[in-house]
Motif scaffolding. Structure first.
Motif, PDB file in Angstrom:
ATOM      1  N   CYS A 158       0.843  -1.213   0.000  1.00  0.00           N
ATOM      2  CA  CYS A 158       0.000   0.000   0.000  1.00  0.00           C
ATOM      3  C   CYS A 158       0.874   1.256   0.000  1.00  0.00           C
ATOM      4  CB  CYS A 158      -0.962   0.006   1.192  1.00  0.00           C
ATOM      5  SG  CYS A 158      -2.351  -1.146   1.001  1.00  0.00           S
ATOM      6  N   GLU A 159       1.972   1.222   0.743  1.00  0.00           N
ATOM      7  CA  GLU A 159       2.919   2.339   0.776  1.00  0.00           C
ATOM      8  C   GLU A 159       3.493   2.584  -0.621  1.00  0.00           C
ATOM      9  OE1 GLU A 159       5.246   5.276   2.888  1.00  0.00           O
ATOM     10  OE2 GLU A 159       3.566   4.048   3.594  1.00  0.00           O
ATOM     11  N   LEU A 160       3.914   1.499  -1.277  1.00  0.00           N
ATOM     12  CA  LEU A 160       4.500   1.618  -2.611  1.00  0.00           C
ATOM     13  C   LEU A 160       3.456   2.072  -3.637  1.00  0.00           C
ATOM     14  CD1 LEU A 160       7.410   0.826  -3.866  1.00  0.00           C
ATOM     15  CD2 LEU A 160       6.142  -1.033  -4.917  1.00  0.00           C
ATOM     16  N   MET A 161       2.227   1.576  -3.472  1.00  0.00           N
ATOM     17  CA  MET A 161       1.163   1.894  -4.428  1.00  0.00           C
ATOM     18  C   MET A 161       0.606   3.304  -4.233  1.00  0.00           C
ATOM     19  SD  MET A 161       0.736  -0.826  -6.380  1.00  0.00           S
ATOM     20  CE  MET A 161      -0.843  -0.510  -7.153  1.00  0.00           C
ATOM     21  N   GLY A 162       0.798   3.856  -3.009  1.00  0.00           N
ATOM     22  CA  GLY A 162       0.212   5.161  -2.728  1.00  0.00           C
ATOM     23  C   GLY A 162      -1.210   5.049  -2.210  1.00  0.00           C
ATOM     24  N   VAL A 163      -1.551   3.880  -1.658  1.00  0.00           N
ATOM     25  CA  VAL A 163      -2.884   3.659  -1.066  1.00  0.00           C
ATOM     26  C   VAL A 163      -2.837   4.107   0.395  1.00  0.00           C
ATOM     27  CG1 VAL A 163      -4.528   1.872  -0.329  1.00  0.00           C
ATOM     28  CG2 VAL A 163      -3.483   1.739  -2.607  1.00  0.00           C
ATOM     29  N   GLY A 211       4.459  12.385  -7.788  1.00  0.00           N
ATOM     30  CA  GLY A 211       4.898  11.475  -6.721  1.00  0.00           C
ATOM     31  C   GLY A 211       5.594  10.247  -7.279  1.00  0.00           C
ATOM     32  N   GLU A 212       6.304   9.529  -6.377  1.00  0.00           N
ATOM     33  CA  GLU A 212       7.053   8.343  -6.799  1.00  0.00           C
ATOM     34  C   GLU A 212       6.284   7.052  -6.545  1.00  0.00           C
ATOM     35  OE1 GLU A 212      11.621   8.936  -6.156  1.00  0.00           O
ATOM     36  OE2 GLU A 212      10.583   9.847  -4.447  1.00  0.00           O
ATOM     37  N   ASP A 213       5.090   7.146  -5.930  1.00  0.00           N
ATOM     38  CA  ASP A 213       4.301   5.943  -5.701  1.00  0.00           C
ATOM     39  C   ASP A 213       3.656   5.483  -7.016  1.00  0.00           C
ATOM     40  OD1 ASP A 213       1.279   7.003  -5.730  1.00  0.00           O
ATOM     41  OD2 ASP A 213       2.562   8.493  -4.741  1.00  0.00           O
ATOM     42  N   VAL A 214       3.206   4.227  -7.036  1.00  0.00           N
ATOM     43  CA  VAL A 214       2.694   3.625  -8.272  1.00  0.00           C
ATOM     44  C   VAL A 214       1.447   4.349  -8.795  1.00  0.00           C
ATOM     45  CG1 VAL A 214       1.662   1.528  -9.266  1.00  0.00           C
ATOM     46  CG2 VAL A 214       3.695   1.358  -7.818  1.00  0.00           C
ATOM     47  N   ALA A 215       0.519   4.709  -7.910  1.00  0.00           N
ATOM     48  CA  ALA A 215      -0.706   5.400  -8.362  1.00  0.00           C
ATOM     49  C   ALA A 215      -0.355   6.726  -9.032  1.00  0.00           C
ATOM     50  CB  ALA A 215      -1.658   5.623  -7.184  1.00  0.00           C
ATOM     51  N   SER A 216       0.637   7.436  -8.495  1.00  0.00           N
ATOM     52  CA  SER A 216       1.064   8.707  -9.099  1.00  0.00           C
ATOM     53  C   SER A 216       1.734   8.476 -10.447  1.00  0.00           C
ATOM     54  CB  SER A 216       2.023   9.451  -8.160  1.00  0.00           C
ATOM     55  OG  SER A 216       1.353   9.828  -6.973  1.00  0.00           O
ATOM     56  N   LEU A 217       2.589   7.445 -10.533  1.00  0.00           N
ATOM     57  CA  LEU A 217       3.248   7.123 -11.804  1.00  0.00           C
ATOM     58  C   LEU A 217       2.209   6.753 -12.863  1.00  0.00           C
ATOM     59  CD1 LEU A 217       6.257   4.942 -10.500  1.00  0.00           C
ATOM     60  CD2 LEU A 217       6.401   7.258 -11.439  1.00  0.00           C
ATOM     61  N   LEU A 218       1.201   5.979 -12.450  1.00  0.00           N
ATOM     62  CA  LEU A 218       0.141   5.588 -13.394  1.00  0.00           C
ATOM     63  C   LEU A 218      -0.708   6.792 -13.790  1.00  0.00           C
ATOM     64  CD1 LEU A 218      -0.977   2.162 -11.845  1.00  0.00           C
ATOM     65  CD2 LEU A 218       0.169   2.493 -14.046  1.00  0.00           C
ATOM     66  N   GLY A 219      -1.015   7.633 -12.814  1.00  0.00           N
ATOM     67  CA  GLY A 219      -1.790   8.849 -13.101  1.00  0.00           C
ATOM     68  C   GLY A 219      -1.071   9.725 -14.118  1.00  0.00           C
TER      69      GLY A 219
END
Length: 404
Positions: A158-163, A211-219
């Protein structure tokens, strides 16, 4: 008639039932298939027909890394399979072939590099220390799965994903329902749609994010037109679910260490061998039941003198490859000094698990922290009484009763 003659030259189809195996028992059917030859034919409990199976390390690497075998074509075939329900979604990364597969993985690659994983090392260590603080405070006995091995990987992914932390419980519930093979197709599909809706919203709010989290990278990737919103959501769901695989793997690792105190003692007193020891345990533990996703031969290919025809489904067994005596001398032995150790527990080729460095980081933190902070850690029940998951695609203890 020609078809009948051809069929007679094929190896027999071996029916491979869904077995509920306990402990670290290696699947007896897979053992027999490995002995029968490098290329065999199998029929699993669900789907239709039969599929080829390769079990030697060199063949497994070849099939997984050869563009003549594709994943996308699986979408249109009712291939024999272990899972009772099969919910592939067009565009999901697991069913893509290069170049689309490469483009999609590139969008999140930064989060899973050594630098990306190092970014969350300290935060992960702190989260683990908090869980172990609570474990020690509550005192023995305890269920190690419920107190540490379950919550820790969820917190890390969750931390890595940005959840946000507040949504971890929902993520865990959805993941369990998606991965269960005993709940039925509707329940699994509903959970997948709910997790998808969650990520649709989260990624939508991160468009243009830095951001460097996955949700930010995907966004950001959706915002720049690099990938579609549907592709981003499918990838997020897959990564989130994959993050919980560490719970099962570490459950099996600790079951191994707690039933082999000599190994645990070596890891406690020789911290420098931990990374190599973790790789050896990853090679040894049977992390799944049967086989995962198949591929389809896109043209005729010969493997070890057997012709695989265009359109034929084929499976690889990573578990069997990890016990290939030609690649791993004395494969049944757990050898913390094994080098080289070319195991394929994280897969191989384009579909190699992107979270492999993250999983290793988590395993090293778990082994180091628990062995050092809870030195008397031992099973609270006889090994045979540790309950293992039933009807699951991924193997692991249901709970791990411990004391100290």
């Amino acid at each position: 008639m020609a078809e009948e003659t051809l069929t007679e030259t094929l190896p027999p189809v071996r029916h491979w039932p869904a077995l509920d195996l306990t402990g670290l028992d290696f699947d007896p059917v897979l053992t027999e298939l490995m002995a029968e030859g490098p290329v065999t034919r199998i029929a699993l409990p669900n789907g239709e027909g039969w599929a080829w199976l390769v079990t030697r390390l060199d063949d497994v690497r070849m099939v997984t890394n050869d563009p003549r075998f594709g994943r996308e074509a699986v979408m249109d075939q009712p291939v024999t399979r272990l899972a009772p329900h099969f919910i592939p979604e067009r565009g999901a990364v697991g069913f893509l072939d290069p170049p689309d597969h490469t483009r999609l993985r590139r969008s999140v690659a930064a989060a899973f590099t050594a630098k990306g994983v190092e970014r969350i090392r300290e935060r992960s260590r702190c989260m683990l220390d908090e869980l172990v603080d609570e474990l020690l405070q509550d005192g023995p006995p305890a269920d190690l799965t419920e107190t540490v091995l379950g919550p820790f990987p969820i917190a890390v992914i969750c931390e890595l994903m940005g959840v946000p932390a507040a949504d971890r419980h929902a993520m865990h519930t959805w993941t369990q329902l998606i991965l269960s093979s005993s709940q039925g197709k509707q329940v699994s599909e509903k959970a997948k749609h709910e997790m998808g809706a969650y990520f649709t919203d989260l990624i939508g709010r991160r468009k243009g994010a830095t951001g460097e989290d996955v949700a930010s990278l995907l966004g950001a990737a959706v915002g720049s037109g690099e990938i579609t919103r549907e592709e981003a959501v499918g990838l997020a769901v897959l990564l989130q679910i994959g993050g919980e695989a560490v719970t099962n793997n570490s459950g099996q690792m600790f079951y191994l260490l707690l039933t082999r105190p000599d190994l645990a003692e070596r890891l406690r007193t020789e911290p420098e061998i931990r990374p190599r020891a973790i790789d050896e345990m990853l090679r040894y533990i049977p992390h799944r039941n049967a086989v995962g996703l198949s591929r389809i031969a896109l043209e005729d290919v010969e493997i070890k003198g057997v012709r695989i025809r265009a359109g034929d489904p084929i499976y690889v067994s990573y578990l069997a490859a990890n016990r290939d005596p030609e690649a791993f001398p004395d494969p049944e032995a757990i050898d913390f000094g094994r080098s080289p150790n070319p195991h394929v527990s994280f897969g191989f080729g384009p579909h190699f698990c992107p979270g492999n460095m993250l999983a290793r980081l988590e395993s090293e933190l778990l082994v180091g922290t628990l062995l050092e902070r809870v030195p008397g850690l031992r099973l609270a029940v006889p090994p045979g009484q540790v309950p293992f998951k039933k009807g699951a695609l991924i193997r692991g203890p249901e709970s791990l009763p411990v004391t100290w």
